[in-house]
Design an enzyme around this catalytic site. Structure first.
Site, PDB file in Angstrom:
ATOM      1  CB  VAL A 122      -0.968   0.001   1.208  1.00 28.59           C
ATOM      2  CG1 VAL A 122      -1.795   1.288   1.228  1.00 28.59           C
ATOM      3  CG2 VAL A 122      -1.873  -1.217   1.170  1.00 28.59           C
ATOM      4  CE  LYS A 147     -10.482  -4.581   7.567  1.00 26.23           C
ATOM      5  NZ  LYS A 147     -10.297  -5.609   6.517  1.00 26.23           N
ATOM      6  N   GLY A 195      -5.713  -4.677  -1.652  1.00 19.47           N
ATOM      7  CA  GLY A 195      -4.910  -4.440  -2.852  1.00 19.47           C
ATOM      8  C   GLY A 195      -4.184  -3.116  -2.738  1.00 19.47           C
TER       9      GLY A 195
END
Lengths: 438, 438
Positions: free
Chosen positions: B19, B209, B306
Site C-alpha cells: 500500500v 473493523k 490491494g
C-alpha cells in the site's frame, strides 16, 4: 464556554414540501445531538413557503418563523437550504443567499445542471460553501465521496440508475408484462409518477444528474446542454419480452465517461444482464457505479427519493457546513480546473441491440444482414423467435421480430445502418434500438 | 500568488510495502493534479522503512528521502501516513506525530480498534486530524460518509463483508465443494492468504473493523475487546453443501447494532439467501450495508484490499487533510459523545441454523425436538436429507444430517439448548451453528 452561551448558527429553509418538512423535523428533533456533533447549536430561524398554511401538518415547525418573505430568509441566515426546485426563482434566491454571505445547501439538480458554473463561481468569490449531496441519488452519500474521498484518484467513468420513477415503471413493465402507458397511468394513480411525468420519463431528470456527476467526477464544466438524452417512452412490452427472453432487464442509465474523444454524458435505456449488480436495483432505489484508476470498481446504493431519505442527505450537508462555520473555515471549492472537450454522442461506442418487425419471407434476413455488412457493422448475435404485437395492415403474411446484437460500433454508423434497413419494404414500423451494457 | 512560491505541504510516509509504495506513486505521479485540487503543492518529504532497499522496485520514490529513521519522518512532516500496521511501534510513531503537530492518515485497523480512544483524544487535544478511510473496506469511501454525510441521521445497524481473505476462501469452498483446509492451503500458495492466516480466518481482522464501524456509527467507544468473534475455521464442506441445498451462501459478517440492550458488535459466519445483495459480493470485494433512521438502507461496495485501491483511499485522506492545512483549519473530531452500554453477545437475538449429525433411528427427531421445546426455542424449519461426511466409528447404522432453523431466539438460550441436545447418545460429533440473515 458552555454551548448555551454561543449564538446558534442560523439555518433558513426555502420550501416546506415533502423534503423540506422532513429536513425541518430532523433539524428540530435531533437538535441536541446535532449540537454535540457540530460543537455549537444550530437553529431553524426561518422557513419560507408560498402559504404559511403549508406547514400546518408539521407540528415540529415553529409557526413564528414561517414566512412568505423568501428573500428575507435567503439573506438573513448563516446556512440557506434551497428546496424550491426548478431553475427560475431558485437561482435568484441562491445567488442572493451567497451574496449575503450565507452558505447554501440544495437538492436542486436542475439548477446546478444549468447554472452550476455561475453558482460555484459566486460561492468561491464570496468565500462560502455550496453542498448538494441530495441532488444526485437522494439519500446515497455519493457526491461527497466523489468530491473528497476520490480526490486522490482519477475517475474514468460512472454509470447510474438515478431516477426512481422510470426505474419503478420499467420494473412494473417487466414483472407484469404491461405496456408503458398502462404502467405510467397506474404509477400516477399511486403517486409514484407526477401528474406531468415528462421530466422523469423523457430522461431530463437523469440528465441533470449526469451533468452534475460529470462535472464533479472530471473537474470540468458539464451542463445539461452537454448531455444527450433518450427517455423510456418508446420502450414497449415487446422490448421487455425480448430482454426477458435473453435473461436481461432494461434500465434507464446515466452514463458519464472521460475518454480520449472527450467527456461524454448521456442518458438512455440499456439492456443489462440479470447477473449485473445494477439489475437488482428495484423501485425507487438508486445506485451508481464508479470506475476509478486506483480504486477500481465502487458502487453506492440507497434510496433515491422520499422525504426522510433525501432530508438525511440535506441535513448531513447542513451539519458539515455548520462545522465549517463553527470553525471559521470553508470546505473545498468545486474544483473545475480541467477544460475538457465534449465528445459528441455520435462518436460514443457501444454494443447495440436492434429489434425490427419484419415480414416472415425468404431473403429478409439476408437483405438486412447485407445492409449491416455494407456499413461495416459486425453482428454478434441474431434471434428471430418472438412474435410481435405490432401489426402491418397492408400485409397478409406472418410478422416476426428480428433481434440483432452488434459488436462495438459508433452511434453514428449504427443509426445510418438502421435507417437504411428501415427503407426495406420487408421492415414494418419503427425499430427499437437499445445499448447493451457489458 | 503563484503556487510555486508557496511552501509545499510535507508528507511523511511510514512503511513502503504494497500500500505504501502505491500511495507514494499516486502522490508523485499526480502531483500537479493534486496541487490543483488542494490549492497548494504537496511533497513526499520522507519515506521511512526498515531497509532502504525495500524501495528499489519503486522508481517514483526519490531515494534521497528514504530513511530508516522512522521517528524523524514521524515528527518532521505536516501529514504523516502510517502504514506500518500492528499495535506496537505504530502506536508510538502515531502518538509522536500527533505530539509534533502533524495530522495522521492511517490504514491501521488493529491500532484504532485497540488504541482508538487514546489516539482520537491525543489528536483532539493537539488540534490535529486523524483520518483512516482505508482501515475499513479498503478503497470503499465508507467511513467518511459515515462521519460526515450521515452526521444528521441516526445509524441503527451496519452489516459488512469486510475481510477479503475469508470471503475468497468461502467462495472457493462454495464453487469447488472443497474443505476449509484444502482451500486455505491453495489460497496461501496463490498469495491470497498470509503465511499466518490466523488474523483473517479467526475473524480478528473483521472484528477490528467492526470496532471502528461501531465507534463511528454510534459515537461511542467500542474497542476490539467489546467485539465477540467467531471465525470460519469450523465451516465444513457439509455446511456449504447444506447452504447450497437451501439456495444460500455462507459469508463472514461484521455486525454492529445499536439496540435498547446496548451496542453490540460481533463477527460470525452467517447464512445469506442468494437473492440478498451481499450474496453476490465475491472474492476480495467488500461491501457494507448501513441502516439509518432517515436514510433507510444504504450499501457501499468496492475493493477491500490491494495496493492501488487501498492507496486511493489513503491519498483521498491525505488530500482532505492537505486542504485543511492549506486553509488553516481542521476537520471534524471523532465525536464520541455517547456513553452507550455494551450488549453481551448472549443477549443478541437471531435465527439460527443448527446442523447435527445423528443416528438414523426411530425417535431421534422426536428426542431432539423435545429438547428445543423444553428450552422454549421455536423451530421454523427442519431438513434431514443430506448424508454427512462425518463417521461414527462406534456405530454400525446409517448417519444423517439433521438441520433445524429456529425462529428468533437469544444466543444464550440457543447455546444451552444445543448443549443439551449434544448430550443425547444419538448425536455424533460437534454440531454446526450458523446465524441466518434475513
Amino acid at each position: 464556554m458552555a454551548q448555551e452561551d454561543v449564538a446558534p448558527i442560523r439555518v433558513g429553509l426555502l420550501g416546506a414540501g415533502t423534503v423540506g418538512s422532513q429536513t425541518a423535523r430532523l433539524l428540530v428533533e435531533q437538535k441536541d445531538e446535532l449540537a454535540a456533533r457540530i460543537g455549537r447549536p444550530i437553529e431553524l430561524t426561518g422557513v419560507a413557503c408560498l402559504d404559511p398554511a403549508e406547514t400546518d401538518p408539521f407540528p415540529w415547525i415553529d409557526k413564528s418563523v414561517v414566512t412568505t418573505d423568501t428573500m428575507s430568509v435567503a439573506t438573513n441566515s448563516d446556512i440557506v437550504i434551497e428546496l424550491i426546485g426548478g431553475t427560475g426563482v431558485a437561482r435568484k434566491f441562491v445567488l442572493a443567499a451567497i451574496e449575503s454571505g450565507a452558505s447554501v445547501v440544495t437538492a436542486n439538480k436542475a439548477l446546478l445542471a444549468k447554472y452550476g458554473p455561475e453558482i460555484y463561481a459566486a460561492a468561491e468569490a464570496k468565500g462560502v460553501d455550496i453542498y448538494f449531496e441530495a441532488s444526485v441519488g437522494g439519500a446515497i452519500p455519493f457526491l461527497r465521496p466523489l468530491r473528497e474521498s476520490l480526490v486522490g484518484d482519477r475517475v474514468t467513468s460512472m454509470l447510474g440508475i438515478v431516477n426512481g420513477t422510470t426505474n419503478y415503471i420499467l420494473d412494473e413493465m417487466t414483472t407484469k408484462g404491461l405496456d408503458f402507458d398502462d404502467v405510467l397511468r397506474d404509477a400516477q394513480a399511486k403517486g409514484y409518477a407526477e401528474a406531468d411525468p415528462t421530466g422523469d420519463i423523457e430522461g431530463h431528470d437523469a440528465a441533470n444528474k449526469a451533468a452534475i456527476m460529470a462535472t464533479l467526477g472530471f473537474h470540468t464544466n458539464v451542463t445539461i446542454d452537454d448531455v444527450s438524452v433518450e427517455g423510456i417512452t418508446r420502450i414497449t412490452a415487446d422490448d421487455i419480452a425480448a430482454a426477458t427472453a435473453e435473461d436481461k432487464v432494461i434500465k434507464l442509465l446515466a452514463v458519464v465517461e472521460n475518454t480520449e474523444a472527450g467527456v461524454s454524458a448521456r442518458v438512455y435505456p440499456a439492456l443489462i444482464s440479470n447477473s449485473h449488480p445494477l439489475a437488482s436495483v428495484h423501485g425507487s432505489f438508486n445506485a451508481v457505479f464508479v470506475k476509478a484508476e486506483a480504486a477500481d470498481d465502487l458502487m453506492f446504493y440507497g434510496r433515491g427519493a422520499g422525504g426522510a431519505p433525501t432530508a438525511s442527505a440535506v441535513v448531513g450537508d447542513v451539519v458539515t457546513e455548520a462545522r465549517h462555520i463553527a470553525q471559521g473555515c470553508t470546505g473545498p471549492v468545486i474544483p473545475l480546473y480541467n477544460d475538457l472537450k465534449k465528445a459528441p454522442i455520435e462518436a460514443s461506442r457501444a454494443e447495440f441491440a436492434v429489434r425490427f418487425v419484419i415480414h416472415d419471407n425468404p431473403g429478409v434476413l439476408a437483405a438486412i444482414a447485407a445492409k449491416f455488412a455494407e456499413h461495416g457493422v459486425s453482428i454478434n448475435g441474431v434471434n428471430q423467435d418472438l412474435k410481435p404485437t405490432l401489426k402491418d395492415p397492408g400485409y397478409d403474411g406472418e410478422l416476426q421480430q428480428l433481434r440483432l446484437v452488434t459488436h462495438m460500433t459508433d452511434e453514428l454508423t449504427l443509426r445510418e445502418t438502421v435507417e437504411d434497413v428501415c427503407k426495406l419494404d420487408c421492415v414494418v414500423g419503427e425499430p427499437s434500438i437499445l445499448r447493451v451494457l457489458n
